[in-house]
Design an enzyme around this catalytic site. Structure first.
Site, PDB file in Angstrom:
ATOM      1  N   HIS A  21       0.838  -1.204   0.000  1.00 18.63           N
ATOM      2  CA  HIS A  21       0.000   0.000   0.000  1.00 18.63           C
ATOM      3  C   HIS A  21       0.876   1.258   0.000  1.00 18.63           C
ATOM      4  O   HIS A  21       0.586   2.226  -0.669  1.00 18.63           O
ATOM      5  CB  HIS A  21      -0.899   0.033   1.243  1.00 18.63           C
ATOM      6  CG  HIS A  21      -1.983  -0.994   1.236  1.00 18.63           C
ATOM      7  ND1 HIS A  21      -3.262  -0.740   1.683  1.00 18.63           N
ATOM      8  CD2 HIS A  21      -1.994  -2.289   0.833  1.00 18.63           C
ATOM      9  CE1 HIS A  21      -4.001  -1.833   1.574  1.00 18.63           C
ATOM     10  NE2 HIS A  21      -3.255  -2.786   1.067  1.00 18.63           N
ATOM     11  N   ASP A 124      -5.329   6.055   2.514  1.00 16.36           N
ATOM     12  CA  ASP A 124      -5.480   4.653   2.119  1.00 16.36           C
ATOM     13  C   ASP A 124      -6.911   4.196   2.418  1.00 16.36           C
ATOM     14  O   ASP A 124      -7.546   4.659   3.376  1.00 16.36           O
ATOM     15  CB  ASP A 124      -4.494   3.799   2.911  1.00 16.36           C
ATOM     16  CG  ASP A 124      -4.413   2.389   2.363  1.00 16.36           C
ATOM     17  OD1 ASP A 124      -3.446   2.102   1.648  1.00 16.36           O
ATOM     18  OD2 ASP A 124      -5.331   1.576   2.637  1.00 16.36           O
TER      19      ASP A 124
END
Ligand code: UDP
Length: 493
Positions: A21, A124
């Site tokens: 990520h 995120d």
């Protein structure tokens, strides 16, 4: 550095601390800065260290980019200093402690949002609570999704229709409803929290809910790769999104940047793997890597070692070590020695400069666990893949590679299991491994066609990030849209 003008767009990035990520999100932040945006990335100390060199370099080139470091509550969650990333977890308990530590950062981060007064936050997908933070500040929240449109569409369909629940046996296949192509799976391949409700289902439900409440999504994908699913994502989920990938090849153009990405140590001057690869013929070496989290059980390492050796093809294999297993150590040391002597294989321990390796002309294919970043990096390098999914949405990504794009050969993985809860058995035997390696690396028509398709996608990946390409245009349009929002807000205020 140029002075910051007061109408400059000011965007805050909050990556989730796991390489799959964080790496693409930091790269995306750098991309925004390269397009004139003033960028701040929030990270804890140990995580910031893995990308700070790139930020310093961009800053010294005149871009408005910096890192805002916040302390990680290691003491409070009982972790040693410096353990701040999901990739450090080797047991479910440790994973729980790290995740808990990350969740404890919320108040500090909210205070930062208030202090820094950004015009937009890009967070995120794993931080659903940032929807409310953005609402309080009256600014847009974009969420960063670090996998494919395809996998999100599959996941959405499975959660909505639960097609796996009507089957009588785990070996029967079901068709995923609502997709434009017939895609089949077995129930054990479905992500654990989607297959049956468990303690993590609520966490993911909150995440998916927050998607629809956000301003929109950033996808590290590209139009030419999965446009059908980009459209389905829009019509089925109703979420506005911008496809801006592959971000990694957009930003990491030179070898230095490709090397340091996601890792704090410098590459040696003349790395041995490079000399070894230089001695190999073009497209003759298979690159084997299971991403940043996976540590294979000993029995699986043994099967893979035999499979690779017996395939007759050369390989580079990245092995993440488990501490304190002497059997494993002596087996692998012996294997490494043998491979060095016969020059068939090269082992890289723990972390490889993946972008550099994939770009080397001697590499002819990749064995991948179907993590989205690895897929994009292999596609960008024009390489077909052996697909060996392990957990989460990786089994969905496998279907994209094998059934939709037809650039993947499945090894035959059957069960979706988190890396921290794997047993001691080998899921895939050496015979299967030999079979797929010979198929992918051999000269059959099937392999040639896969290779050609992969090359075409690589060309498309290069064009899409050039001026006038889809991803390029999407990014510039998004930045323009955010600037207009900022101006309207200022006029209204
Ligand atoms: N990676 C790397 N070297 C390694 C292992 C991983 O550079 O030895 C990078 C890889 O290039 C990719 C990321 O780490 O960018 C892993 O992300 P992915 O989505 O492929 O898998 P995950 O680690 O999230 O399972």
């Amino acid at each position: 550095m140029k002075a910051e003008s007061h109408d400059q767009l000011n965007v805050l990035f909050l990556p989730y601390p796991t390489p799959g990520h964080m790496i693409p999100m930091v790269v995306t932040a750098r991309l925004f800065a390269k397009h004139g945006v003033s960028v701040t990335i929030i990270a804890t100390q140990a995580n910031a260290l893995t990308f700070q060199k790139a930020i310093d370099r961009d800053f010294s080139c005149g871009y408005h980019i910096r890192t805002q470091v916040i302390p990680f509550p290691a003491d409070q969650v009982g972790l040693p200093d410096g353990v701040e990333n999901i990739k450090d977890s080797t047991t479910p308990e440790m994973l729980g402690q790290i995740s808990h530590g990350i969740s404890m950062l919320k108040d500090q981060i909210e205070l930062l949002f208030q202090d820094l007064q950004p015009d937009c936050i890009v967070t995120d997908v794993c931080y659903p609570w940032t929807v409310e933070s953005a609402a309080k500040l009256g600014i847009p929240r974009l969420f960063f999704y670090s996998s494919s449109y395809f996998s999100n569409c599959v996941s959405h369909s499975i959660r909505k229709h639960r097609p796996h629940e009507s089957l009588v046996s785990d070996t029967h296949k079901f068709t995923i409803p609502g997709l434009p192509q017939r895609i089949e799976m077995t129930p054990p391949q479905v992500a654990e929290w989607e297959r049956t409700k468990n303690e993590t289902t609520g966490y993911f439900d909150a995440m998916f809910e927050s998607e629809t409440e956000s301003y929109g999504a950033l996808y590290n994908s590209f139009h030419e790769l999965e446009s059908v699913y980009e459209q389905l994502h829009q019509s089925a989920l109703g979420i506005k999104s911008w496809t801006i990938g592959p971000v990694s090849s957009w930003v990491n153009k030179d070898d230095g940047q490709k090397t340091n990405r996601g890792h704090k140590e410098d590459l040696e001057q003349e790395p041995q793997w490079l000399n070894w690869l230089n001695s190999k013929q073009n497209e003759s070496v298979l690159y084997v890597c299971f991403g940043s989290l996976m540590r294979l059980p000993h029995a699986q390492l043994v099967e893979l070692a035999h499979g690779l050796e017996h395939s007759g093809h050369s390989f580079i294999w990245v092995i993440r070590k488990k501490d304190g297993n002497e059997n494993e150590d002596s087996f692998l040391q012996e294997f490494e020695k043998k491979m060095k002597e016969n020059k068939k294989g090269f082992i890289i321990w723990n972390w490889a400069p993946q972008l550099l390796i994939l770009d080397h002309p001697a590499i002819g294919g990749m064995v991948t666990h179907c993590g989205w970043n690895s897929i994009l990096e292999s596609v960008s390098a024009g390489l077909p893949m052996i697909t060996w999914p392990m957990f989460a949405e990786q089994f969905y990504n496998e279907k994209l590679l094998v059934d939709v794009l037809k650039i993947g050969v499945p090894v035959g993985a059957k069960e979706n299991k988190f890396w921290t809860s794997l047993g001691e058995d080998a899921a895939v035997g050496r015979e299967e491994i030999v079979k797929v390696v010979v198929l992918l690396m051999g000269s059959s028509q099937e392999s040639k066609e896969m290779r050609n398709r992969a090359r075409k996608l690589s060309d498309a990946a290069k064009r899409t990030i050039e001026e006038g390409g889809h991803s390029y245009n999407n990014l510039t349009q998004l930045i323009d849209e955010l600037k207009s929002l900022k101006i309207s807000k200022a006029l209204a205020g």
